[in-house]
Design an enzyme around this catalytic site. Structure first.
Site, PDB file in Angstrom:
ATOM      1  N   SER B 181      -8.011 -18.276   1.058  1.00 40.08           N
ATOM      2  CA  SER B 181      -8.702 -19.163   1.994  1.00 40.08           C
ATOM      3  C   SER B 181      -9.071 -18.396   3.267  1.00 40.08           C
ATOM      4  O   SER B 181      -9.800 -17.406   3.171  1.00 40.08           O
ATOM      5  CB  SER B 181      -7.820 -20.384   2.277  1.00 40.08           C
ATOM      6  N   ASP B 345     -12.378 -26.849  -5.993  1.00 34.27           N
ATOM      7  CA  ASP B 345     -12.135 -26.588  -4.573  1.00 34.27           C
ATOM      8  C   ASP B 345     -13.039 -27.468  -3.722  1.00 34.27           C
ATOM      9  O   ASP B 345     -14.255 -27.422  -3.852  1.00 34.27           O
ATOM     10  CB  ASP B 345     -12.409 -25.107  -4.299  1.00 34.27           C
ATOM     11  N   HIS B 378      -8.334 -26.656  -3.987  1.00 36.32           N
ATOM     12  CA  HIS B 378      -8.237 -25.465  -3.133  1.00 36.32           C
ATOM     13  C   HIS B 378      -6.835 -24.859  -3.184  1.00 36.32           C
ATOM     14  O   HIS B 378      -6.669 -23.646  -3.327  1.00 36.32           O
ATOM     15  CB  HIS B 378      -8.601 -25.892  -1.713  1.00 36.32           C
TER      16      HIS B 378
END
Lengths: 397, 397
Positions: B181, B345, B378
């Site tokens: 991320s 995601d 995610h």
């Protein structure tokens, strides 16, 4: 014409309606006359009394003599009864489903009497075209706005008010009930609670139950309102309303009801203000932030924060039939169902829509499941509905 | 062993390292010694001076004599330098990537020196195991917390601090840089800014640019903090901090970083309090709401609201290379890249990850693109990373 041949008695009436409907005089001209319906002594499903209720409604097309050509449209979370048409004779149509409602359209106003009403606790309480009863309304017992003393209302309560409205017009059965999102919940509840009155169910971007994801999403939407100190536990009607919190709540709705495809197709990385670089100014913004803020701020002007919280709760409590099990609630449905949904829906999980379809189908009820394409995710059920025109036309036959 | 046979001179050294590494004395015991690194007179990419910076760091495994066995781990938005191991000898491992970092694991501490540092403006500013510099730090020029006078910092600034930290240990090149991320943004920026120093890039659930969807999502995360009257334009360090706003911000992060599959697999429609039916009490909650509130409230205790806003901005400003075009920023990357991502995601759109891969590949750089499965969206990049173990092991060879 088959009907006319089988029932000679009805020939002249049907024929005259047929002739009139096809003439330009009789065809719906698209101008909407907003009306209101009042009900005294309403008791919620939770057992709470509301001394009087008034909701707005509008209709397109003509009710036939048999009163059996009715399509009820139930609206979504941020929607109103204004599904089709224009309020001013010289204005543009502004109904959210103008693409499918009108003369010759799939929901054909030459054939059907299409009616839609504002829900209880409608979000747009301060829109002059909306009439609703909720926390912003005056409680006749106190002479003050209800605020958070307004009873919790549910999707079933919305349905009961619609039933009373329809009965006031002598309508006992529905050719179809159709709604998107929160409107789908109402449509499903109609078909579950009154299977003998609903001939066709059209559920768009909605399912049979508010699943945990939706519970949490709705909770997140409500949070900014409660954070705004102007909210004051819902007691703000004689002061400054929690407009900032309401604006942020509406921004979340816009974002969640869309999809990343839409954001990335529509926007870029431009700054909101050419002279203020977000990399150098912590209070500067990007253009997409400003656009979403502006949309939300405009909508906040006609919305009510407490109504928003009550709508959140109405959606959260939803389970078809409101009984012990979703299976029972959905198996109560007898009407053939058309379920339109998006695989990119971030509000009503597509898995939940498919599960709802399976449960309705379980006892042999006919279900047609069809996806809507587009880059809007959940909102494709509203803004991209025209792609289902042929399916709708066929299903309504 | 091929290396030993080809280079007789290295035989004894390699052999002794090999022997030591396989002994229990030499193998990393999993106990982490948190350290800190101070830098005077840091100048941000935006040209602002910060008189001193201190960040925490930790490392697993041993730096070899050639100082060429280094893997840098860069952390995500709400993360810290604690990627692996335990702080107490008798405690359980609490690193977020313990599944892949350790003796014999894909990021093998018997082989690599794995180092990770807290970013500038780290969210967990009040966690005793975190050391960071940001709005909550004292500005030496005033003797007061910086608050919103702290300069905007960017992903590239994070990278520059890491570069200084590595250089302080004589490390000039990286066997690999890997992050999830916001950590992926740092890893990509490393490979783009310093192609001669990065031998392998591992980007997990991240892409080459903050796209419009991410700009808007981050904006929505920040909103509750600014709504909390305790925030007071960021000046709250001698009063009550905006804990309620921070909590709601963290709740949005949890929700967006997950996926509806997770919510619906993990929770049900239970009420938070058996005696309070949400259908009858507008202030009652469902269990999922309460759980998310509780998680967020716990995290808010060690987090700082202004740091949250600065992290939002650091992510928003990100475009690899920070030049005129994403194409240029990504074509600067020479290191073979492994990109792990989730099709579910909701933070970094999978389309954006694939586009990033294409742009890195455009000039012939080798890119391996692989999906992570799971129900966390995610977050599968953090909690489900073990499924990529074989891929990681192979890629790091």
């Amino acid at each position: 014409m088959a009907l006319i041949q089988r029932h000679p008695l009805l020939t002249s009436a049907c024929l005259s309606i047929g002739v009139l409907a096809s003439s330009s005089l009789m065809a719906w001209d698209g101008v909407v006359d907003k009306q209101s319906f009042t009900l005294d002594n309403f008791t919620t499903q939770g057992g709470e009394a509301i001394p009087d209720i008034t909701v707005g409604w509008e209709a397109y097309g003509e009710l036939n003599d048999a009163r059996d050509n009715v399509i009820l449209i139930t609206h979504f979370f941020s929607g109103t009864s204004h599904a089709a048409g224009r309020y001013e004779a010289d204005g543009e149509p502004t109904g959210y489903w103008d693409a499918i409602i009108g003369p010759g359209k799939p929901l054909d106003t030459d054939e059907y009497y299409i009616i839609s009403s504002d829900t209880l606790v409608n979000l747009n309480a301060h829109d002059p075209n909306v009439t609703t009863t909720g926390p912003a309304s005056i409680n006749p017992d106190t002479g003050e706005p209800w605020g958070m003393d307004f009873p919790v209302v549910t999707i079933r309560d919305f349905v009961e008010v619609q039933r009373e409205l329809l009965e006031s017009q002598g309508i006992e059965s529905l050719h179809a009930v159709m709604g998107a999102s929160m409107g789908a919940l109402q449509a499903i509840e109609w078909a579950s609670a009154y299977p003998e009155r609903v001939e066709r169910l059209i559920s768009v971007i909605g399912g049979g139950v508010a699943d945990p994801w939706l519970l949490a999403t709705l909770s997140a939407w409500a949070a900014p309102i409660r954070l705004d100190s102007n909210w004051n536990e819902g007691d703000y009607y004689d002061g400054e309303p929690p407009t900032k919190g309401l604006k942020e709540a509406l921004k979340l709705v816009t974002l969640n009801a869309n999809h990343w495809q839409w954001a990335n197709d529509t926007f870029n990385r431009d700054w909101a203000d050419e002279g203020r670089d977000p990399a150098k100014d912590i209070n500067a913004h990007y253009a997409i932030e400003q656009t979403l803020d502006d949309i939300a701020a405009a909508r906040a002007q006609t919305s009510d924060a407490n109504h928003f919280l009550y709508l959140v709760r109405a959606n959260q409590t939803f389970m078809a039939g409101h009984g012990d099990s979703l299976e029972a609630g959905l198996s109560a449905i007898d009407a053939p169902a058309l379920m339109l949904y998006s695989e990119n829906d971030l509000v009503f999980a597509p898995e939940g829509v498919r599960h709802t379809a399976e449960l309705i189908k379980a006892d042999g009820t006919d279900v047609t499941l069809e996806t809507l394409e587009g880059n809007r995710g959940h909102l494709d059920g509203v803004v991209s509905i025209d792609q289902a025109s042929d399916t709708l036309r066929e299903f309504l036959k």
